[in-house]
Scaffold this motif. Structure first.
Motif, PDB file in Angstrom:
ATOM      1  N   UNK A  57       3.178  15.704   5.948  1.00  8.68           N
ATOM      2  CA  UNK A  57       2.203  14.476   5.657  1.00  8.68           C
ATOM      3  C   UNK A  57       2.958  13.326   4.761  1.00  8.68           C
ATOM      4  N   UNK A  58       3.836  14.176   3.854  1.00  7.89           N
ATOM      5  CA  UNK A  58       4.517  13.329   2.955  1.00  7.89           C
ATOM      6  C   UNK A  58       5.627  12.316   3.712  1.00  7.89           C
ATOM      7  N   UNK A  59       6.506  12.976   4.650  1.00  7.49           N
ATOM      8  CA  UNK A  59       7.298  12.452   5.481  1.00  7.49           C
ATOM      9  C   UNK A  59       7.067  11.659   6.735  1.00  7.49           C
ATOM     10  N   UNK A  60       6.164  12.143   7.409  1.00  9.71           N
ATOM     11  CA  UNK A  60       5.867  11.554   8.633  1.00  9.71           C
ATOM     12  C   UNK A  60       4.654  10.513   8.767  1.00  9.71           C
ATOM     13  N   UNK A  61       4.006  10.234   7.784  1.00 11.99           N
ATOM     14  CA  UNK A  61       3.018   9.485   7.744  1.00 11.99           C
ATOM     15  C   UNK A  61       3.001   8.380   6.382  1.00 11.99           C
ATOM     16  N   UNK A  62       2.544   7.220   6.776  1.00 12.53           N
ATOM     17  CA  UNK A  62       2.425   6.262   5.612  1.00 12.53           C
ATOM     18  C   UNK A  62       1.108   6.264   5.128  1.00 12.53           C
ATOM     19  N   UNK A  63       0.115   6.906   5.595  1.00  9.50           N
ATOM     20  CA  UNK A  63      -1.420   6.594   4.972  1.00  9.50           C
ATOM     21  C   UNK A  63      -1.919   8.290   4.519  1.00  9.50           C
ATOM     22  N   UNK A  64      -1.010   9.186   4.325  1.00  9.21           N
ATOM     23  CA  UNK A  64      -1.177  10.669   3.749  1.00  9.21           C
ATOM     24  C   UNK A  64      -0.186  10.777   2.927  1.00  9.21           C
TER      25      UNK A  64
END
Length: 95
Positions: A57-64
């Motif tokens: 969630x922290x590394x692959x998304x910019x909304x989570x």
């Protein structure tokens, strides 16, 4: 006539939801396998899964965002699931 609206908030509701979700995950997996030698492997896998999900969630998304407290809530849910599982087998309800 209008129904009054109440602003009800539960402190850290998302952490309780994480705990409940991982409690359900671990308990269902433990009951599905229910072998003594696999119990701690299942607990370990559930905790690692919770950690990996938060990292992704922290590394692959910019909304989570990843959250350490989510990892703690996930792990707590898994441990509570293990405690419930052990209590059920301790009372010989499933043996």
């Amino acid at each position: 006539m209008r129904v009054p609206k109440y602003d009800i908030s539960i402190s850290h509701l998302d952490k309780w939801q994480h705990c409940l979700a991982y409690f359900t995950l671990s308990l269902s997996w433990l009951f599905a396998v229910y072998k003594e030698n696999k119990k701690y492997l299942i607990v370990f896998a559930c905790v690692v899964f919770g950690i990996i999900i938060e990292i992704l969630q922290h590394t692959l998304t910019n909304y989570r965002t990843g959250d350490y407290f989510d990892v703690i809530a996930n792990s707590l849910g898994v441990l509570i699931g293990l405690l419930v599982y052990n209590q059920v087998f301790k009372k010989n309800l499933l043996k």
